[in-house]
Design a protein around this motif. Sequence first.
Motif, PDB file in Angstrom:
ATOM      1  N   GLY A 375       0.877  -1.475  -0.387  1.00 56.39           N
ATOM      2  CA  GLY A 375       0.119  -0.208  -0.196  1.00 56.39           C
ATOM      3  C   GLY A 375       0.919   1.032  -0.079  1.00 56.39           C
ATOM      4  N   LEU A 376       1.550   1.467  -0.805  1.00 60.43           N
ATOM      5  CA  LEU A 376       2.845   2.480  -0.349  1.00 60.43           C
ATOM      6  C   LEU A 376       2.904   3.559  -1.853  1.00 60.43           C
ATOM      7  N   GLY A 377       1.953   2.879  -2.795  1.00 65.89           N
ATOM      8  CA  GLY A 377       1.992   3.284  -4.161  1.00 65.89           C
ATOM      9  C   GLY A 377       2.036   4.877  -3.556  1.00 65.89           C
ATOM     10  N   GLN A 378       1.300   5.991  -3.434  1.00 60.30           N
ATOM     11  CA  GLN A 378       1.224   7.215  -3.301  1.00 60.30           C
ATOM     12  C   GLN A 378       2.986   7.445  -2.724  1.00 60.30           C
ATOM     13  N   PHE A 379       3.434   6.760  -1.848  1.00 60.38           N
ATOM     14  CA  PHE A 379       4.676   7.406  -0.421  1.00 60.38           C
ATOM     15  C   PHE A 379       5.966   7.929  -1.535  1.00 60.38           C
ATOM     16  N   ARG A 380       6.715   8.680  -1.116  1.00 56.93           N
ATOM     17  CA  ARG A 380       7.799   9.896  -2.104  1.00 56.93           C
ATOM     18  C   ARG A 380       8.695   9.997  -0.925  1.00 56.93           C
ATOM     19  N   VAL A 381       9.730   8.971  -1.649  1.00 58.65           N
ATOM     20  CA  VAL A 381      11.239   9.075  -0.829  1.00 58.65           C
ATOM     21  C   VAL A 381      11.486  10.339  -0.563  1.00 58.65           C
ATOM     22  N   THR A 382      12.088  10.659   0.477  1.00 60.88           N
ATOM     23  CA  THR A 382      12.447  11.953   1.078  1.00 60.88           C
ATOM     24  C   THR A 382      13.740  12.291   1.471  1.00 60.88           C
ATOM     25  N   ALA A 383      14.534  13.297   1.257  1.00 59.43           N
ATOM     26  CA  ALA A 383      16.222  13.195   1.763  1.00 59.43           C
ATOM     27  C   ALA A 383      16.322  15.108   2.068  1.00 59.43           C
ATOM     28  N   SER A 384      14.899  15.082   2.593  1.00 61.58           N
ATOM     29  CA  SER A 384      14.532  16.656   3.159  1.00 61.58           C
ATOM     30  C   SER A 384      15.302  16.972   4.817  1.00 61.58           C
ATOM     31  N   PHE A 385      14.985  15.935   5.365  1.00 60.36           N
ATOM     32  CA  PHE A 385      15.998  15.950   6.858  1.00 60.36           C
ATOM     33  C   PHE A 385      17.035  16.246   6.753  1.00 60.36           C
ATOM     34  N   GLN A 386      17.930  15.177   5.853  1.00 58.85           N
ATOM     35  CA  GLN A 386      19.640  15.930   6.274  1.00 58.85           C
ATOM     36  C   GLN A 386      19.798  16.954   5.949  1.00 58.85           C
ATOM     37  N   ASN A 387      18.657  17.930   4.907  1.00 60.53           N
ATOM     38  CA  ASN A 387      19.021  19.487   4.629  1.00 60.53           C
ATOM     39  C   ASN A 387      17.994  20.557   5.273  1.00 60.53           C
ATOM     40  N   THR A 388      17.915  19.859   6.717  1.00 64.81           N
ATOM     41  CA  THR A 388      17.757  21.291   7.886  1.00 64.81           C
ATOM     42  C   THR A 388      18.675  20.175   9.127  1.00 64.81           C
ATOM     43  N   ALA A 389      18.844  22.295   9.870  1.00 59.64           N
ATOM     44  CA  ALA A 389      19.461  22.411  10.676  1.00 59.64           C
ATOM     45  C   ALA A 389      19.459  21.095  11.501  1.00 59.64           C
ATOM     46  N   SER A 390      18.696  21.018  11.947  1.00 57.34           N
ATOM     47  CA  SER A 390      17.778  19.853  13.693  1.00 57.34           C
ATOM     48  C   SER A 390      18.497  18.751  12.782  1.00 57.34           C
ATOM     49  N   GLY A 391      17.869  18.163  11.658  1.00 61.29           N
ATOM     50  CA  GLY A 391      17.856  16.616  11.075  1.00 61.29           C
ATOM     51  C   GLY A 391      19.882  16.626  10.884  1.00 61.29           C
ATOM     52  N   ALA A 392      20.365  17.547  10.147  1.00 59.80           N
ATOM     53  CA  ALA A 392      21.777  17.063   9.912  1.00 59.80           C
ATOM     54  C   ALA A 392      22.582  17.414  11.340  1.00 59.80           C
ATOM     55  N   LEU A 393      22.051  17.742  12.451  1.00 57.02           N
ATOM     56  CA  LEU A 393      22.388  18.168  14.335  1.00 57.02           C
ATOM     57  C   LEU A 393      22.183  17.027  14.972  1.00 57.02           C
ATOM     58  N   ALA A 394      20.928  16.168  14.718  1.00 54.94           N
ATOM     59  CA  ALA A 394      20.938  14.906  14.781  1.00 54.94           C
ATOM     60  C   ALA A 394      21.334  14.323  14.302  1.00 54.94           C
ATOM     61  N   LEU A 395      21.089  13.574  12.781  1.00 56.15           N
ATOM     62  CA  LEU A 395      22.725  12.626  12.412  1.00 56.15           C
ATOM     63  C   LEU A 395      24.143  12.655  13.161  1.00 56.15           C
ATOM     64  N   PHE A 396      24.717  14.110  13.224  1.00 55.27           N
ATOM     65  CA  PHE A 396      26.300  14.670  13.564  1.00 55.27           C
ATOM     66  C   PHE A 396      25.954  14.030  15.110  1.00 55.27           C
ATOM     67  N   SER A 397      24.956  14.366  16.243  1.00 57.80           N
ATOM     68  CA  SER A 397      25.227  14.147  17.688  1.00 57.80           C
ATOM     69  C   SER A 397      25.013  11.688  17.007  1.00 57.80           C
ATOM     70  N   ALA A 398      24.126  12.005  16.751  1.00 60.05           N
ATOM     71  CA  ALA A 398      24.565  10.067  16.816  1.00 60.05           C
ATOM     72  C   ALA A 398      25.857   9.485  16.445  1.00 60.05           C
ATOM     73  N   GLN A 399      25.743  10.340  15.361  1.00 57.50           N
ATOM     74  CA  GLN A 399      27.417   9.690  14.970  1.00 57.50           C
ATOM     75  C   GLN A 399      28.544   9.739  15.531  1.00 57.50           C
ATOM     76  N   THR A 400      28.561  10.989  16.075  1.00 59.51           N
ATOM     77  CA  THR A 400      29.383  11.264  17.242  1.00 59.51           C
ATOM     78  C   THR A 400      29.433  10.276  18.801  1.00 59.51           C
ATOM     79  N   ALA A 401      27.817  10.430  18.837  1.00 62.18           N
ATOM     80  CA  ALA A 401      28.205   9.608  19.686  1.00 62.18           C
ATOM     81  C   ALA A 401      28.572   8.128  20.379  1.00 62.18           C
ATOM     82  N   ALA A 402      28.813   7.701  18.883  1.00 64.67           N
ATOM     83  CA  ALA A 402      28.298   5.852  18.252  1.00 64.67           C
ATOM     84  C   ALA A 402      29.820   6.166  18.547  1.00 64.67           C
TER      85      ALA A 402
END
Length: 456
Positions: A375-402
């Motif tokens: 039932g995902l026929g209308q689903f669209r892939v998004t990468a926009s969360f990586q191109n926001t300050a909050s999204g990029a900071l969350a990713l970097f924080s998770a990577q740094t902590a790891a």
Amino acid sequence: MWRVVLSALFLVSAAGPAFAHASGRGFVLLLPTGYVIAGGALAVLVSFLAVSLLPHRKGNGAPEAAEEDALRYGRGASLVSAAVVVFVIIAGLLGPNDPAENILPLTVWTLWWVLIVMLHPLFGNLWASINPFTGLHGLLNRGAGSSRPPLAYPLGAAYWPACLIFFAFAWFQLVYPAPEDRDVLVRVVSLYLCLTLVAVFLFGPQAWLGRADPFAVFLRQLGACAPSGPDGLRWPGAGLLKLPVLPVSGVLFVLLTLSSITFDGFANTFFWLSSIGINPLDHPGRTYLVAPNTLGLIGAFLVLATAFLAAVAAGWLWAGRPSTLPGLCGRLVYSLIPISIAYHFAHYLGDTLVNLQYLALTLNDPLSSGADLLGLGQFRVTASFQNTASGALALFSAQTAAIVIGHVVGVAVAHAMVAGSSLARPAMLRLELPLTAAMVLYTAFGLWLLSTPSAA
């Protein structure tokens, strides 16, 4: 241990946001990284000081379980896995030659090499049950009426086949121009599956999957870091203490797995590209970089192996040569496994969050027939969360902590291995200190990789 981990997280978080390409998608956090790198390295150093003050129990330093005790291969789940593999290959052949729409590259590089791999440090050696070989081996043995393998695995071979096969895999993934090409990937996967199945039948699953197959060996080592085992809950990484001493080939295999994932991140940095005469802002493509990246992959292994062996040898000499140097390397190299897990998670996190969406769409229509199974026929892939300050900071924080936590656990594992010996505390600290210093430097290098400008 919990105080050490919390201290590490505090030091990282207190450093503030960083100047980083956290998402790998072009968003840059325009803040200095020095605090994060220094804080992460300091956290690892503090963790060493903390565990070195703990009381230790003397013992003989021997592993608590034989290698074969950890190898319990199932058959039912293995047969299901084999059927799934056949389906994925057929669906890949019938699907479009677009890595974002074909189920085969998404299954190999995202579902298997990232998601399934990262489940092992959480839940143990899943691959022992879900590998596609042991079930077929059982059926072939039943048809042949014999349970003994036709050939004995050569003792001198040890882990050398695993080293060679994993290097070929790393070269294909990191250097070959088109590792996601449908037709090429079908041939490579089919060749590996056929050769491994033949080897398992000839030498038996215990021998081949126990020493020669790089993925079974690698995933078993990652599974030993899981917080649960046959005896119940345990500290993360505690299972590594029960693994046997590795021979030289086994030590080199662990170093190869860590160096390859490290070079994977390093190969896309502006520093590496400019050092080989490439304009990072005008990337010529992977075909042009086959030769320098091949040398870089080999060089990364040689540098890491030299640094590890030099650190262990320095501690061994400083402590008065308390044991054989090869045996000591064969134990302490396990302390790099948590670091390898951390690098694996940090390096693939951003791309995996996007590729899992593509994978979901291919599972929704695996044969590209217009089906809408999920039932995902209308689903669209998004990468926009990586191109926001909050999204990029969350990713970097998770990577740094790891990265930091992986090194902290590695330091704790190395200390536990040394503390289980009969050494007095001063000799024990002299034995550990050079390797700890190397881990502190490697922490700083790993955090620099996360924050330095990259072409990927």
